[in-house]
Design a protein around this motif. Structure first.
Motif, mmCIF file in Angstrom:
data_model
loop_
_atom_site.group_PDB
_atom_site.id
_atom_site.type_symbol
_atom_site.label_atom_id
_atom_site.label_comp_id
_atom_site.label_asym_id
_atom_site.label_seq_id
_atom_site.Cartn_x
_atom_site.Cartn_y
_atom_site.Cartn_z
ATOM 1 N N LYS A 346 0.833 -1.203 0.000
ATOM 2 C CA LYS A 346 0.000 0.000 0.000
ATOM 3 C C LYS A 346 0.867 1.251 0.000
ATOM 4 C CE LYS A 346 -3.699 -2.549 2.224
ATOM 5 N NZ LYS A 346 -4.571 -2.760 3.384
ATOM 6 N N ARG A 347 0.434 2.246 -0.744
ATOM 7 C CA ARG A 347 1.266 3.440 -0.934
ATOM 8 C C ARG A 347 1.368 4.283 0.328
ATOM 9 N NH1 ARG A 347 -3.570 4.698 -3.634
ATOM 10 N NH2 ARG A 347 -4.655 6.538 -2.795
ATOM 11 N N ASN A 348 0.397 4.210 1.209
ATOM 12 C CA ASN A 348 0.402 5.019 2.422
ATOM 13 C C ASN A 348 0.202 4.104 3.628
ATOM 14 O OD1 ASN A 348 0.577 7.275 4.015
ATOM 15 N ND2 ASN A 348 -1.092 8.376 3.011
ATOM 16 N N LYS A 349 1.050 3.087 3.708
ATOM 17 C CA LYS A 349 0.843 2.061 4.708
ATOM 18 C C LYS A 349 0.918 2.649 6.122
ATOM 19 C CE LYS A 349 5.581 0.299 5.229
ATOM 20 N NZ LYS A 349 6.438 -0.882 5.131
ATOM 21 N N PRO A 350 0.128 2.076 7.030
ATOM 22 C CA PRO A 350 -0.643 0.836 6.902
ATOM 23 C C PRO A 350 -2.074 1.043 6.428
ATOM 24 C CG PRO A 350 -0.748 1.566 9.168
ATOM 25 C CD PRO A 350 0.108 2.566 8.435
ATOM 26 N N PHE A 351 -2.410 2.258 5.979
ATOM 27 C CA PHE A 351 -3.808 2.569 5.687
ATOM 28 C C PHE A 351 -4.241 2.043 4.324
ATOM 29 C CE2 PHE A 351 -2.113 5.771 8.594
ATOM 30 C CZ PHE A 351 -3.012 5.660 9.649
ATOM 31 N N ASP A 352 -5.508 1.707 4.255
ATOM 32 C CA ASP A 352 -6.085 1.175 3.024
ATOM 33 C C ASP A 352 -6.067 2.243 1.930
ATOM 34 O OD1 ASP A 352 -7.821 -1.285 2.075
ATOM 35 O OD2 ASP A 352 -8.821 0.516 1.326
ATOM 36 N N ARG A 354 -8.238 3.133 -0.025
ATOM 37 C CA ARG A 354 -9.490 3.888 -0.159
ATOM 38 C C ARG A 354 -9.612 5.013 0.866
ATOM 39 N NH1 ARG A 354 -12.646 -1.772 -0.612
ATOM 40 N NH2 ARG A 354 -10.844 -2.263 0.700
ATOM 41 N N VAL A 355 -8.626 5.143 1.739
ATOM 42 C CA VAL A 355 -8.660 6.186 2.773
ATOM 43 C C VAL A 355 -7.905 7.414 2.267
ATOM 44 C CG1 VAL A 355 -8.127 6.738 5.173
ATOM 45 C CG2 VAL A 355 -8.681 4.383 4.528
ATOM 46 N N SER A 356 -8.525 8.579 2.348
ATOM 47 C CA SER A 356 -7.914 9.805 1.815
ATOM 48 C C SER A 356 -6.803 10.297 2.738
ATOM 49 C CB SER A 356 -8.979 10.895 1.665
ATOM 50 O OG SER A 356 -9.408 11.341 2.948
ATOM 51 N N GLN A 357 -5.929 11.161 2.178
ATOM 52 C CA GLN A 357 -4.842 11.728 2.966
ATOM 53 C C GLN A 357 -5.382 12.583 4.107
ATOM 54 O OE1 GLN A 357 -1.439 11.048 2.544
ATOM 55 N NE2 GLN A 357 -1.433 12.029 4.559
ATOM 56 N N LYS A 358 -6.480 13.272 3.856
ATOM 57 C CA LYS A 358 -7.083 14.092 4.902
ATOM 58 C C LYS A 358 -7.546 13.218 6.068
ATOM 59 C CE LYS A 358 -10.682 17.560 5.732
ATOM 60 N NZ LYS A 358 -11.810 18.337 5.137
ATOM 61 N N GLU A 359 -8.138 12.097 5.751
ATOM 62 C CA GLU A 359 -8.578 11.180 6.802
ATOM 63 C C GLU A 359 -7.387 10.620 7.575
ATOM 64 O OE1 GLU A 359 -12.642 9.069 5.226
ATOM 65 O OE2 GLU A 359 -10.819 8.696 4.043
ATOM 66 N N ILE A 360 -6.328 10.286 6.847
ATOM 67 C CA ILE A 360 -5.121 9.750 7.505
ATOM 68 C C ILE A 360 -4.516 10.791 8.444
ATOM 69 C CG2 ILE A 360 -2.748 8.975 7.106
ATOM 70 C CD1 ILE A 360 -3.784 7.683 4.504
ATOM 71 N N ASP A 361 -4.431 12.041 7.981
ATOM 72 C CA ASP A 361 -3.883 13.103 8.828
ATOM 73 C C ASP A 361 -4.710 13.259 10.096
ATOM 74 O OD1 ASP A 361 -1.934 13.562 6.945
ATOM 75 O OD2 ASP A 361 -2.957 15.278 6.014
ATOM 76 N N GLY A 362 -6.010 13.143 9.975
ATOM 77 C CA GLY A 362 -6.887 13.243 11.149
ATOM 78 C C GLY A 362 -6.674 12.101 12.121
ATOM 79 N N SER A 452 6.546 6.117 14.996
ATOM 80 C CA SER A 452 6.212 5.020 15.919
ATOM 81 C C SER A 452 4.699 4.820 15.988
ATOM 82 C CB SER A 452 6.779 5.301 17.310
ATOM 83 O OG SER A 452 6.052 6.297 18.000
ATOM 84 N N ILE A 453 3.938 5.912 15.851
ATOM 85 C CA ILE A 453 2.472 5.789 15.828
ATOM 86 C C ILE A 453 2.041 4.988 14.605
ATOM 87 C CG2 ILE A 453 0.336 7.091 15.509
ATOM 88 C CD1 ILE A 453 1.541 9.283 17.293
ATOM 89 N N ARG A 454 2.609 5.308 13.450
ATOM 90 C CA ARG A 454 2.295 4.529 12.239
ATOM 91 C C ARG A 454 2.687 3.059 12.428
ATOM 92 N NH1 ARG A 454 1.432 6.487 6.980
ATOM 93 N NH2 ARG A 454 1.251 8.760 6.833
ATOM 94 N N THR A 727 -10.764 -10.124 16.032
ATOM 95 C CA THR A 727 -9.437 -9.714 15.564
ATOM 96 C C THR A 727 -9.585 -8.608 14.523
ATOM 97 O OG1 THR A 727 -8.515 -11.927 15.913
ATOM 98 C CG2 THR A 727 -7.291 -10.463 14.471
ATOM 99 N N GLY A 728 -8.704 -7.627 14.599
ATOM 100 C CA GLY A 728 -8.679 -6.524 13.642
ATOM 101 C C GLY A 728 -7.689 -5.489 14.103
ATOM 102 N N ALA A 729 -7.452 -4.469 13.289
ATOM 103 C CA ALA A 729 -6.585 -3.362 13.695
ATOM 104 C C ALA A 729 -7.409 -2.349 14.481
ATOM 105 C CB ALA A 729 -5.959 -2.705 12.475
ATOM 106 N N ASP A 730 -6.735 -1.552 15.305
ATOM 107 C CA ASP A 730 -7.462 -0.563 16.102
ATOM 108 C C ASP A 730 -8.170 0.461 15.222
ATOM 109 O OD1 ASP A 730 -7.278 -1.375 18.738
ATOM 110 O OD2 ASP A 730 -5.307 -0.469 19.030
ATOM 111 N N ASP A 731 -7.559 0.819 14.097
ATOM 112 C CA ASP A 731 -8.216 1.715 13.145
ATOM 113 C C ASP A 731 -8.854 0.892 12.040
ATOM 114 O OD1 ASP A 731 -7.804 4.735 13.613
ATOM 115 O OD2 ASP A 731 -5.843 3.874 14.097
ATOM 116 N N ARG A 732 -10.120 1.133 11.778
ATOM 117 C CA ARG A 732 -10.839 0.330 10.767
ATOM 118 C C ARG A 732 -10.306 0.566 9.362
ATOM 119 N NH1 ARG A 732 -16.884 0.022 13.396
ATOM 120 N NH2 ARG A 732 -16.250 0.737 15.442
ATOM 121 N N SER A 733 -9.571 1.657 9.195
ATOM 122 C CA SER A 733 -8.987 1.940 7.880
ATOM 123 C C SER A 733 -7.703 1.147 7.657
ATOM 124 C CB SER A 733 -8.699 3.435 7.746
ATOM 125 O OG SER A 733 -7.884 3.871 8.816
#
Length: 801
Positions: A346-352, A354-362, A452-454, A727-733
């Motif tokens: 994924k180009r902006n790992k670990p996020f899916d 389909r998740v926008s950069q604005k959403e990731i920044d938030g 480290s958060i990522r 089981t899943g990641a803490d962030d649904r994205s």
């Protein structure tokens, strides 16, 4: 001459008497002053103040953990090994059994030899100092305290037996490294109980009594071993050991089995943290008139950190160990590696994608503001003692503004510089040395806090809850993968979308209203009318396959959305919602059509408790975490009363169990002749799935997978144990890209399999391997769809438009 010499001789005599009597008069004066000073009362002597830890016990009575300010749980004299008592007396107070609190011989010896041949303080004096005085650095004050200790020692000797004084001393002494009292010291340093300490172990602990910081076995092992030898030699000199025994014991290795005392370590840390909050809420609860419900004899509230309570929990230590193994085995050796490979694409790992950069920044900004580092930077938490903002003040220090953790309020007297709010993002973008979690152990690295958060968001989490459906007793609780690094609990705190695990509520509603498991229904899309301006809602099957006839049993076993939607349309969202409430679901539920496919966010605790209703003949029992609280004297403070609700009739509950067995055994499809279920891999005894599969005993269950593979669920039911896994990641994205990896059968079911295989194989655990108990009398419907064939509908189903 003789007449003139008389006054001279008189003066000399007076001078001589002054020199002799002055110390005596001074001593007498000090004793008089000390006896009239602020000495402990009789009540204080009978009940000396001591902060006692609350003990958290497994269901078999063994210790799980403690809540404390001082890690101290007292024991009686007869619970202490004679080796400890003998070593202590031989080393610290040889005439302990003979004197009355003050050893005059020892005092004279100490004065003559300036302490080089032993000190003057008896064990009783040392105890009085620990109990009632704080050592002063001022010589005069310290001398005065010595006289006070003499008086207190005499009082203690009158008040207690010698054995009781020994026990009080050993229960009070601080062996450092969070080991206060002999009970904790035995567990921390040698992983044993105080009655089982061997001679060489007792000698080491007694040797530490002289100066625990100097004779710290973790930091100064050689010095500590030398001190141990001194204690053993004292035991030899006092006839406790023979020379041969001494010679053999002195060459033994230290033999430490150190167990670090930390709430983040040890069994069930997530459970213990949840329990801590529940106990505090319970013990601070009030009646309708505002009075505390649970108070001590003096009317004050209980304190879980100081009052020495005992909490008898329902957790089974062996099941808890197996549950923690199951989570680490699947995630640590299998699933997380697959997930890393997936998100690396994924180009902006670990996020899916389909998740926008604005959403990731938030997401990252919110995570930054929840972090401990951020809370310290903005003065909401002390860095050393983790005190919250009410302990903190802004104060000028060393020429600039600092935060100060105020010691007078119980803080840790720490200063740290104030960082302007606008500079905090730069702090989080600056690489610093840190130690981070990995499944192979902690790793020292250099990362920016934001990186480290990522990194931490790349880890899959899991929760497991196992309970007895007939008592409500929780047997195992795993709230996450590592409490030290991930403290969010995924059993009770986390609400996650439940997906297809909600479908049994829909089917139970239908069965209770007369629907038959073997009734055949056409597999075609069903549409719900929506409010004006919205398109009709027509749920699709996950495999996008339609056509043919299927039984209700087969539809549940294979999680078919079309049949579930049809049942929801027949019986209505309101009826399903009411049943879910009676089965223990307390989280918000909107009575809308999409509820049938599990759009609600619920906790694992709620879902597992609800499924236990099926195994308990339709009666819901609220999950119970502990059964009783006792005070330090063994008096009952609180007894748990189970909360129940007759949610279903016994017939419906049994039919649902039989249908849910189709998930793991497979349900028969008369149209195709196939036997299929979403949880069949639990039965597989070959290939990679044999590690967690090959379970041969009766098991009902339900898998669940949510939209975009954010959540994977499996809840398994046996006659006397119900276990839920999420089981899943803490962030649904943050999620798997494909359903074959992200489905509940792959993310959650293997954990259940690992756990149950361990449980079945453990001879110390009593668990049924039989089938579910069938109700007496006729069920009124056929449940063996293969043997008796499907039930044809008498009227054409209303599928809507």
């Amino acid at each position: 001459m003789s007449a003139k010499s008389t006054p001279s001789r008189t003066r000399r005599r007076l001078l001589w008497w002054a020199l002799v009597l002055s110390p005596a008069l001074g001593l007498l004066g000090m004793l008089v002053l000390a006896s009239n000073s602020d000495l402990p009362s009789t009540e204080d002597l009978e009940n000396p103040r001591s902060d006692l830890a609350t003990a958290i016990l497994f269901s078999d009575g063994t210790q799980m953990g403690q809540y404390y300010r001082e890690n101290r749980i007292p024991v009686n004299y007869d619970q202490i090994s004679p080796n400890v008592v003998n070593a202590l007396i031989a080393t610290e107070d040889e005439r302990f059994r003979e004197h009355s609190g003050i050893d005059l011989r020892g005092t004279v010896r100490a004065a003559v030899y300036l302490g080089k041949k032993g000190g003057a303080s008896t064990l009783t004096q040392q105890l009085s100092k620990m109990l009632f005085t704080e050592r002063s650095s001022n010589f005069i004050t310290r001398t005065f305290q010595k006289f006070q200790e003499w008086i207190i020692s005499a009082q203690l000797e009158r008040q207690y037996t010698k054995d009781e004084i020994i026990a009080m001393y050993l229960n009070r002494f601080d062996w450092i490294n969070q080991a206060v009292g002999i009970n904790s010291a035995a567990r921390v340093y040698f992983s044993t109980t105080p009655d089982s300490l061997r001679i060489e172990e007792a000698a080491l602990l007694v040797g530490m009594c002289k100066n625990p910081a100097l004779f710290n076995p973790l930091r100064r092992p050689d010095t500590t071993m030398t001190r141990r030898m001194v204690v053993l030699d004292q035991m030899r000199k006092n006839g406790i050991l023979t020379t041969a025994e001494y010679d053999s014991l002195k060459v033994l290795p230290m033999g430490l089995k150190f167990q670090r005392v930390d709430h983040a370590e040890g069994p069930a840390p997530y459970y213990r943290e949840v329990l801590r909050a529940k106990l505090q809420d319970l013990l601070s609860s009030t009646d309708d008139e505002g009075n505390l419900r649970y108070v001590k004899a003096d009317g004050t509230p209980y304190d879980i950190y100081t009052d020495g309570l005992k909490v008898y929990t329902t957790l089974d230590g062996n099941m808890q160990r197996h549950a923690e193994f199951a989570v680490s085995e699947h995630l640590g050796t299998e699933l997380q590696d697959d997930f890393f490979k997936d998100i690396d694409k994924k180009r902006n790992k670990p996020f899916d994608f389909r998740v926008s950069q604005k959403e990731i920044d938030g997401i990252l900004d919110a995570a930054m503001k929840r972090s401990v580092r951020y809370r310290i930077l903005v003065g909401k938490q002390c860095p050393n003692c983790e005190r919250p903002s009410r302990y903190i003040e802004k104060k000028k220090h060393e020429g600039s503004q600092h935060f100060h953790c105020k010691p007078d309020l119980g803080g840790c007297d720490t200063y740290w510089p104030v960082v302007p709010e606008e500079d905090i993002p730069a702090v989080f973008d600056t690489p610093v040395p840190m130690r981070v979690f990995s499944w192979k152990g902690e790793v020292d690295t250099v990362l920016s806090p934001m990186d480290s958060i990522r990194y931490y968001k790349s880890f899959l989490q899991s929760g497991l809850l196992s309970m007895d459906p007939h008592t409500g007793f929780v047997k195992a609780w795993v709230g996450g993968i590592d409490f030290k690094h991930f403290q969010y609990d995924h059993v009770e705190q986390a609400r996650r979308q439940v997906g297809s695990t909600f479908k049994p509520f829909v089917y139970a509603t239908a069965i209770r209203e007369g629907m038959e498991p073997c009734r055949e229904l056409p597999n075609q899309r069903v549409c719900f009318d929506m409010p004006p301006g919205q398109p009709d809602w027509c749920p699709e099957n996950s495999d996008a396959e339609y056509g043919g006839m299927v039984t209700v049993e087969y539809a549940l076993a294979n999680s078919m959305n079309t049949i579930t939607a049809w049942l929801m349309k027949q019986y209505g969202p309101q009826a399903v919602t009411v049943l879910a409430r009676h089965m223990g679901v307390k989280s918000p539920l909107e009575p809308v059509p999409s509820l049938c496919l599990g759009v609600a966010d619920l906790t694992l605790l709620e879902m597992t408790g609800a499924f236990a209703t099926f195994a308990n003949k339709g009666v819901f029992i609220e999950p119970i975490l502990f059964t009783r609280i006792e005070d330090k004297n063994g008096n009952t403070v609180y007894d748990v009363t189970p909360k129940t609700d007759e949610a279903l009739d016994e017939r419906t509950a049994y039919i649902m169990l039989d249908m849910l067995k189709g998930v793991t055994d497979g349900a028969y499809n008369p149209s195709t002749g196939r036997t299929v279920g979403t949880g069949l891999r639990l039965r597989m005894g070959w290939g990679s799935r044999a590690k967690y599969g090959n379970i041969k005993f009766p098991t009902a269950g339900k898998t669940g997978t949510t939209q975009n593979n954010s959540d994977g669920w499996f809840i398994g039911i046996t006659p006397d144990l119900v276990t839920g896994v999420w089981t899943g990641a803490d962030d649904r994205s943050v999620r798997f890209s494909t359903t074959d990896k992200g489905q509940g059968a792959n993310m959650a079911l293997p954990i259940y399999g690992y756990y149950m295989n361990k449980v079945y194989a453990d001879p110390k655990i009593e668990i049924s391997t039989g089938d579910f108990e069938r109700p007496s009398g006729e069920l009124g419907v056929e449940i063996d769809c293969r043997a008796h064939g499907p039930v044809k509908p008498t009227t054409k189903p209303n599928w809507g438009d």
